[in-house]
Design a protein around this motif. Sequence first.
Motif, mmCIF file in Angstrom:
data_model
loop_
_atom_site.group_PDB
_atom_site.id
_atom_site.type_symbol
_atom_site.label_atom_id
_atom_site.label_comp_id
_atom_site.label_asym_id
_atom_site.label_seq_id
_atom_site.Cartn_x
_atom_site.Cartn_y
_atom_site.Cartn_z
ATOM 1 N N THR A 131 2.884 1.515 -3.752
ATOM 2 C CA THR A 131 1.495 2.526 -4.449
ATOM 3 C C THR A 131 1.614 3.944 -3.740
ATOM 4 O O THR A 131 1.304 5.146 -5.003
ATOM 5 N N MET A 132 1.230 4.256 -3.549
ATOM 6 C CA MET A 132 1.201 5.618 -3.007
ATOM 7 C C MET A 132 2.085 6.215 -2.700
ATOM 8 O O MET A 132 2.259 7.799 -2.999
ATOM 9 N N ALA B 117 0.740 -1.471 0.374
ATOM 10 C CA ALA B 117 -0.419 -0.627 -0.609
ATOM 11 C C ALA B 117 0.757 1.701 -0.284
ATOM 12 O O ALA B 117 0.745 1.982 -0.575
ATOM 13 N N ARG B 118 2.040 0.764 0.897
ATOM 14 C CA ARG B 118 3.092 1.967 0.638
ATOM 15 C C ARG B 118 3.188 2.747 -0.565
ATOM 16 O O ARG B 118 3.982 3.659 -0.613
#
Lengths: 302, 302
Positions: free
Chosen positions: A276-277, A273-274
């Motif tokens: 991706t951000m 997720a990180r």
Amino acid sequence: MNTRRLEEIRPKIKALEAMPAVPTIVQPLTSMLRLPPEEVDMERVVELVSYDSTIAAQCLRMANSPLFGRRDTETVRSAVLALGLKRVEAILLGCCLSRIVPADKWAFDAATFWRHSLGCALVSSKMAKLIGYPDPEKAYLAGLLHDLGILVNMIACTEDFRACLQAARDGRVALHRCEEEHLGFTHCQSGKILAEHWNFSADVIAAIEFHHHIVPESAARPLVSLVYLSDSLCRLRDLGYGYYEAMGVDLAGDAAWTALVEHYPALAKVDLARLTMDIDGAMEEIVAIVDAVFSPGQPAAE
Amino acid sequence: MGIGTAKPVTQSDATDLRDPAYLKIRDVIYQVSGIYQPEEKLYLLASRCAGRMGAVNAKTPAEYLEHLTVRANREAELRLLLNEITIGETYMFRSPAQLEALRRVILPQILEAKSALGFKRLHLWSAGCSTGEEAYTLSMFLREESEAMLKGWTVDILATDLNDHSLTVAKAGIYGEYALRSTTELLRRKYFKPHDDKRLQVTDPLKSLIRFERVNLRDDSKMTFFKGMDIIFCCNVLIYFDLNSKRKVMQHFYSNLLPGGYLFLGHAESLYQVDDRFHLVHFPGAIGYWKPPVGYTGGGKP
């Protein structure tokens, strides 16, 4: 795969090199890109940039853009220093390779294509560093070049490729699926032919050939998997081919992920997720770099 | 849903972003709340910190970091900073990429699976619905699909919050320009009626799909009542929970979701190290957490 069809276009692909538009700096450039940054001779880069007035102008424009604080850069040398090696390389390679496609053969705008390629290069090298892959520079290069076959297809089968792209857009599906259906082969296979012809290294060729289908066990598998995952991530973060691909992907459940975890267990601990951000965060710069080379909407660099 | 956008911020407003203390503050926030800011967006974080630094009279980001980590009132200070960060976050159609994923990928998938079993009911949950913007957005979305994809289906939305005041506002359904800034004229005409000069009120067709209820997500006995959910939205709520509470809430969400169902968080939030049963699934521009059906063994595509 339709082998006969691919064989038909093989001579066309080989003839590409004879085209006057192909700059002679492609070869020295790709071999330079394979070096670790500390071994790259900055003087040689400045020389390559100066060699071509359009490229030099684009580097200056980029160095003087708001992203770099409008520093009134006047010489090629200071522009190269201000931009840093990575950005200069991206501009050089983008310009050189774009010129192999005549302006009237682009099926979609050059900026979209290079945003995807540069995005994939940055994500590949970032992921490489995260998992301890020993050669992030190579990952960067393989990411930058993975879609070489799209350029080939635009030249070698212009109208058929346009139809593929349109079908992909209309159906919101992956481009290579439509290529399989309409052309009988994909940009993976045609890209491989040109990459072999240009003597790219074996693992970069494998990344070009297999970035949509993970290969069985081979020395190139980690690099191929890296590029495969980066390509997917970019297409999922608005750095794709400029249309909505209706897909939901469980990357950590993908064969490429599993293959890469076997070689680099650190991947299992990567905070996806990180990551991706972070890609979202890096987008502004990717767009700025690419737009400095190709004004949005322009088919290709002059 | 990440850094607020209520106040316009430019990069030049920020203090020295190279100060490594900002990265540390970013990491503290991520650890505690799951909200992540990529490096390129640190200027937004810096501007949010600036207000709090003034309030506690911290001269440097490093000094402020102490307020967040070692001072006696660190938890209270962190809460105040988080409030700054998530301020001005709710308005309708706040996350178009989530809705697009719902329309193009998730609903077709879920509808197909449920139809095969003869079920024609769909249950959505806006958990931590605050003043109702998200629930009404979903209601509009479902109404719009009711003559298309959802023809013949019964749909309902459960909207819960702990705060009585928020629920009262949500039930009244009266909204001003800020909440409606991303709602098209067409949808406004279709689903709202004038309330006073400046505000509109939702009409019954929107309200009738929603059941508002006061629920504390930490209330174990109550949480077991909401079984059979297809999709849960829980945006910017978990930031207020400690790790243990987050894990508990996730357990409830997981068991309340049907196999094949999805959980969505705010777009800057992550479940990393909170829950590893959900599979992180990428959609274009959005991330969802998926409860795989029994027997799923990977393969990339849900």
